[in-house]
Scaffold this motif. Structure first.
Motif, PDB file in Angstrom:
ATOM      1  N   SER A  57       0.768  -1.263   0.049  1.00 26.17           N
ATOM      2  CA  SER A  57       0.114  -0.153  -0.050  1.00 26.17           C
ATOM      3  C   SER A  57       0.780   1.225  -0.094  1.00 26.17           C
ATOM      4  CB  SER A  57      -0.849   0.079   1.310  1.00 26.17           C
ATOM      5  OG  SER A  57      -1.182   1.314   1.762  1.00 26.17           O
ATOM      6  N   THR A  58       0.557   2.187  -0.837  1.00 22.74           N
ATOM      7  CA  THR A  58       1.224   3.503  -1.198  1.00 22.74           C
ATOM      8  C   THR A  58       0.992   4.389   0.387  1.00 22.74           C
ATOM      9  OG1 THR A  58      -0.549   4.362  -2.396  1.00 22.74           O
ATOM     10  CG2 THR A  58       1.468   3.730  -3.437  1.00 22.74           C
ATOM     11  N   ASP A  59       0.022   4.255   0.995  1.00 19.04           N
ATOM     12  CA  ASP A  59      -0.397   4.698   2.275  1.00 19.04           C
ATOM     13  C   ASP A  59       0.547   4.472   3.580  1.00 19.04           C
ATOM     14  OD1 ASP A  59      -2.483   6.160   1.146  1.00 19.04           O
ATOM     15  OD2 ASP A  59      -3.997   5.296   2.068  1.00 19.04           O
ATOM     16  N   VAL A  60       0.492   3.041   3.466  1.00 16.07           N
ATOM     17  CA  VAL A  60       1.542   2.256   4.572  1.00 16.07           C
ATOM     18  C   VAL A  60       3.059   3.157   4.274  1.00 16.07           C
ATOM     19  CG1 VAL A  60       2.527   0.421   5.287  1.00 16.07           C
ATOM     20  CG2 VAL A  60       0.095   0.688   4.793  1.00 16.07           C
ATOM     21  N   GLN A  61       3.407   2.963   2.850  1.00 21.84           N
ATOM     22  CA  GLN A  61       4.751   3.455   2.423  1.00 21.84           C
ATOM     23  C   GLN A  61       5.054   4.691   2.981  1.00 21.84           C
ATOM     24  OE1 GLN A  61       5.532   3.214  -1.566  1.00 21.84           O
ATOM     25  NE2 GLN A  61       7.959   3.319  -1.093  1.00 21.84           N
ATOM     26  N   GLN A  62       4.253   5.814   2.589  1.00 18.49           N
ATOM     27  CA  GLN A  62       4.223   7.074   3.072  1.00 18.49           C
ATOM     28  C   GLN A  62       4.130   7.248   4.516  1.00 18.49           C
ATOM     29  OE1 GLN A  62       4.520   9.977   0.687  1.00 18.49           O
ATOM     30  NE2 GLN A  62       4.956  10.684   2.939  1.00 18.49           N
ATOM     31  N   THR A  63       3.288   6.586   5.189  1.00  8.98           N
ATOM     32  CA  THR A  63       3.374   6.811   6.729  1.00  8.98           C
ATOM     33  C   THR A  63       4.610   6.419   7.404  1.00  8.98           C
ATOM     34  OG1 THR A  63       0.996   6.240   6.628  1.00  8.98           O
ATOM     35  CG2 THR A  63       1.929   5.982   8.857  1.00  8.98           C
ATOM     36  N   LEU A  64       5.266   5.327   6.763  1.00 14.47           N
ATOM     37  CA  LEU A  64       6.573   4.643   7.384  1.00 14.47           C
ATOM     38  C   LEU A  64       7.691   5.919   6.993  1.00 14.47           C
ATOM     39  CD1 LEU A  64       6.245   0.992   7.085  1.00 14.47           C
ATOM     40  CD2 LEU A  64       5.149   2.480   8.787  1.00 14.47           C
ATOM     41  N   GLU A  65       7.604   6.288   5.788  1.00 15.56           N
ATOM     42  CA  GLU A  65       8.364   7.488   5.093  1.00 15.56           C
ATOM     43  C   GLU A  65       8.420   8.621   6.220  1.00 15.56           C
ATOM     44  OE1 GLU A  65       8.272   8.015   1.255  1.00 15.56           O
ATOM     45  OE2 GLU A  65       9.092   6.067   0.706  1.00 15.56           O
TER      46      GLU A  65
ATOM     47  N   ASP B  48       5.568  11.264  15.748  1.00 20.67           N
ATOM     48  CA  ASP B  48       6.191  10.777  17.160  1.00 20.67           C
ATOM     49  C   ASP B  48       4.894   9.870  17.998  1.00 20.67           C
ATOM     50  OD1 ASP B  48       8.683  11.984  16.920  1.00 20.67           O
ATOM     51  OD2 ASP B  48       7.683  13.948  17.243  1.00 20.67           O
ATOM     52  N   LYS B  49       3.902   9.527  17.218  1.00 17.64           N
ATOM     53  CA  LYS B  49       3.055   8.491  17.886  1.00 17.64           C
ATOM     54  C   LYS B  49       3.800   6.995  17.827  1.00 17.64           C
ATOM     55  CE  LYS B  49      -1.548   7.063  18.775  1.00 17.64           C
ATOM     56  NZ  LYS B  49      -2.931   6.917  18.722  1.00 17.64           N
ATOM     57  N   HIS B  50       3.691   6.718  19.049  1.00 16.12           N
ATOM     58  CA  HIS B  50       4.247   5.165  19.057  1.00 16.12           C
ATOM     59  C   HIS B  50       3.721   4.245  17.670  1.00 16.12           C
ATOM     60  CE1 HIS B  50       5.910   5.790  22.693  1.00 16.12           C
ATOM     61  NE2 HIS B  50       4.793   6.320  23.400  1.00 16.12           N
ATOM     62  N   LEU B  51       4.472   3.495  16.950  1.00 11.03           N
ATOM     63  CA  LEU B  51       3.944   2.870  15.994  1.00 11.03           C
ATOM     64  C   LEU B  51       3.983   1.293  15.988  1.00 11.03           C
ATOM     65  CD1 LEU B  51       3.808   2.955  12.701  1.00 11.03           C
ATOM     66  CD2 LEU B  51       6.292   2.817  12.663  1.00 11.03           C
ATOM     67  N   LEU B  52       2.991   0.894  15.477  1.00 10.36           N
ATOM     68  CA  LEU B  52       2.727  -0.659  15.861  1.00 10.36           C
ATOM     69  C   LEU B  52       2.462  -1.406  14.338  1.00 10.36           C
ATOM     70  CD1 LEU B  52       2.307  -3.468  17.298  1.00 10.36           C
ATOM     71  CD2 LEU B  52       0.081  -2.641  17.892  1.00 10.36           C
ATOM     72  N   LEU B  53       3.305  -2.054  13.995  1.00 10.80           N
ATOM     73  CA  LEU B  53       3.384  -2.808  12.533  1.00 10.80           C
ATOM     74  C   LEU B  53       2.842  -4.014  12.698  1.00 10.80           C
ATOM     75  CD1 LEU B  53       6.903  -1.557  11.054  1.00 10.80           C
ATOM     76  CD2 LEU B  53       4.717  -0.495  10.583  1.00 10.80           C
ATOM     77  N   TYR B  54       1.804  -4.384  12.270  1.00  9.07           N
ATOM     78  CA  TYR B  54       1.273  -5.793  12.312  1.00  9.07           C
ATOM     79  C   TYR B  54       0.811  -6.241  10.950  1.00  9.07           C
ATOM     80  CZ  TYR B  54      -3.297  -3.646  11.586  1.00  9.07           C
ATOM     81  OH  TYR B  54      -4.643  -3.210  10.942  1.00  9.07           O
ATOM     82  N   GLY B  55       0.885  -7.724  10.971  1.00  8.04           N
ATOM     83  CA  GLY B  55       0.509  -8.334   9.786  1.00  8.04           C
ATOM     84  C   GLY B  55       0.987  -9.841   9.607  1.00  8.04           C
ATOM     85  N   PRO B  56       1.028 -10.344   8.485  1.00  4.03           N
ATOM     86  CA  PRO B  56       1.677 -11.689   8.379  1.00  4.03           C
ATOM     87  C   PRO B  56       3.023 -11.663   8.378  1.00  4.03           C
ATOM     88  CG  PRO B  56       0.493 -10.875   6.158  1.00  4.03           C
ATOM     89  CD  PRO B  56       0.279  -9.883   7.198  1.00  4.03           C
ATOM     90  N   LYS B  57       3.656 -12.687   8.661  1.00  7.80           N
ATOM     91  CA  LYS B  57       4.948 -13.038   8.821  1.00  7.80           C
ATOM     92  C   LYS B  57       5.641 -12.731   7.409  1.00  7.80           C
ATOM     93  CE  LYS B  57       4.905 -18.010   8.702  1.00  7.80           C
ATOM     94  NZ  LYS B  57       5.452 -18.294   7.328  1.00  7.80           N
ATOM     95  N   GLY B  58       6.915 -12.187   7.288  1.00  6.70           N
ATOM     96  CA  GLY B  58       7.703 -11.813   6.276  1.00  6.70           C
ATOM     97  C   GLY B  58       7.167 -10.906   5.054  1.00  6.70           C
ATOM     98  N   THR B  59       6.594  -9.834   5.857  1.00  4.91           N
ATOM     99  CA  THR B  59       5.969  -8.535   5.038  1.00  4.91           C
ATOM    100  C   THR B  59       6.886  -7.513   5.243  1.00  4.91           C
ATOM    101  OG1 THR B  59       4.629  -8.218   6.824  1.00  4.91           O
ATOM    102  CG2 THR B  59       3.760  -9.282   4.861  1.00  4.91           C
ATOM    103  N   GLY B  60       8.168  -7.846   5.820  1.00  7.70           N
ATOM    104  CA  GLY B  60       9.081  -6.910   5.968  1.00  7.70           C
ATOM    105  C   GLY B  60       9.031  -5.855   7.224  1.00  7.70           C
ATOM    106  N   LYS B  61       8.202  -6.429   8.296  1.00 10.20           N
ATOM    107  CA  LYS B  61       7.946  -5.292   9.462  1.00 10.20           C
ATOM    108  C   LYS B  61       9.251  -5.167  10.377  1.00 10.20           C
ATOM    109  CE  LYS B  61       4.895  -8.260  11.124  1.00 10.20           C
ATOM    110  NZ  LYS B  61       5.007  -9.260  10.073  1.00 10.20           N
ATOM    111  N   SER B  62       9.905  -6.300  10.522  1.00 10.47           N
ATOM    112  CA  SER B  62      11.050  -6.068  11.479  1.00 10.47           C
ATOM    113  C   SER B  62      12.058  -5.101  10.737  1.00 10.47           C
ATOM    114  CB  SER B  62      11.707  -7.116  11.902  1.00 10.47           C
ATOM    115  OG  SER B  62      10.820  -8.247  12.551  1.00 10.47           O
ATOM    116  N   VAL B  63      12.139  -5.639   9.606  1.00 10.71           N
ATOM    117  CA  VAL B  63      13.231  -4.855   8.645  1.00 10.71           C
ATOM    118  C   VAL B  63      13.003  -3.426   8.583  1.00 10.71           C
ATOM    119  CG1 VAL B  63      12.677  -5.463   6.400  1.00 10.71           C
ATOM    120  CG2 VAL B  63      14.927  -4.930   6.718  1.00 10.71           C
ATOM    121  N   SER B  64      11.571  -3.076   8.387  1.00 10.89           N
ATOM    122  CA  SER B  64      11.194  -1.576   8.453  1.00 10.89           C
ATOM    123  C   SER B  64      11.231  -0.994   9.547  1.00 10.89           C
ATOM    124  CB  SER B  64       9.805  -1.794   7.749  1.00 10.89           C
ATOM    125  OG  SER B  64       9.308  -1.995   6.600  1.00 10.89           O
ATOM    126  N   ALA B  65      11.091  -1.580  10.762  1.00 10.45           N
ATOM    127  CA  ALA B  65      11.085  -1.068  11.984  1.00 10.45           C
ATOM    128  C   ALA B  65      12.608  -0.526  12.263  1.00 10.45           C
ATOM    129  CB  ALA B  65      10.621  -2.038  13.085  1.00 10.45           C
TER     130      ALA B  65
END
Ligand SMILES: Nc1ncnc2c1ncn2[C@@H]1O[C@H](COP(=O)(O)OP(=O)(O)O)[C@@H](O)[C@H]1O
Ligand SMILES: [Mg+2]
Length: 238
Positions: free
Chosen positions: A19-27, A35-52
């Protein structure tokens, strides 16, 4: 070094998002605009840990260094600590090194017991020196009030079409330049996570290297030209 580690995304722009919205939010997070705390959720292997990790790295920018920015895994953390003083001291170290706000990663936050989740919520309410970036594959195991402290962002699997630039980039880094349409062919039948994409590409790299090796060996015995190497994944039978 494993193939996975060698090709681990180095900046947030190397990560593919469905999703481009997700990409924009993470950028926005990476650029210190949120500055709000961020919770990345979703199936394994979608890049959550590496993005964090990459968001933290980009937020801390020049002061980023391994000792100041170790990600915590909830299960491992809870085996060693029963409070969040260690997070606070990570933030304090970062702030004293010049960060505008602290930043900590808690991977697999659902692995905290409920009492530990309650303690984390209390900690986050008490201290406002930094941002927690948490990840989970199991959102339903995160306590509701704790979840409320975060901006939840769902990270989903990209489509096969969306993976194409990643395949082109990894193959190029392996010295095998391919076009986007060849990459799409190579993805024929692929339906999995970013982690399994790395395995999928590695299989092709090894196969192509073995073809090249077989072509080069006859060269040593007098063959002077190589036939054109075409990638025809449809016939690879993968
Ligand atoms: N969306 C993605 N874009 C690029 N690479 C990815 C992506 N998702 C996963 N990967 C690859 O898979 C590896 C594991 O991803 P990871 O961040 O641990 O997934 P998760 O935490 O969602 O289970 C990464 O190091 C990366 O090489
Ligand atoms: Mg993870």
């Amino acid at each position: 070094m494993t193939f996975d580690k060698k090709h681990r995304p180095k900046t947030l722009s190397d990560v593919i998002f469905a999703s481009t919205d997700v990409q924009q939010t993470l950028e926005d997070y990476a650029n210190n605009n949120r500055d709000k705390h961020l919770l990345l959720y979703g199936p394994k292997g979608t890049g959550k840990s590496v993005s964090a990790e990459l968001i933290m790295r980009e937020r801390l920018n020049l002061i980023w260094q391994a000792g100041l920015a170790e990600p915590f895994n909830a299960k491992a953390y809870a085996e060693q600590h029963d409070s969040f003083g260690t997070l606070l001291s990570q933030w304090n170290w970062q702030l004293s090194a010049g960060a505008h706000a602290g930043c900590s990663i808690i991977d697999e936050i659902d692995q905290f017991t409920l009492p530990m989740q309650h303690k984390l919520r209390a900690f986050m309410d008490q201290y406002e020196l930094g941002v927690v970036i948490a990840t989970t594959n199991n959102l339903h195991l995160v306590d509701g009030p704790l979840k409320d402290r975060f901006r939840p962002v769902c990270v989903e699997y990209p489509s096969v079409q969306q993976w194409v630039p990643r395949v082109v980039a990894v193959m190029a880094a392996e010295g095998i330049p391919i076009t986007p349409s060849q990459a799409l062919l190579l993805l024929n039948g692929f339906d999995g996570s970013g982690r399994s994409l790395n395995d999928w590409i590695e299989d092709y790299v090894l196969r192509l290297q073995s073809v090249v090796h077989k072509l080069i060996n006859p060269l040593a015995s007098g063959v002077t030209s190589l036939p054109a190497l075409t990638i025809n994944c449809a016939t690879e039978g993968k």
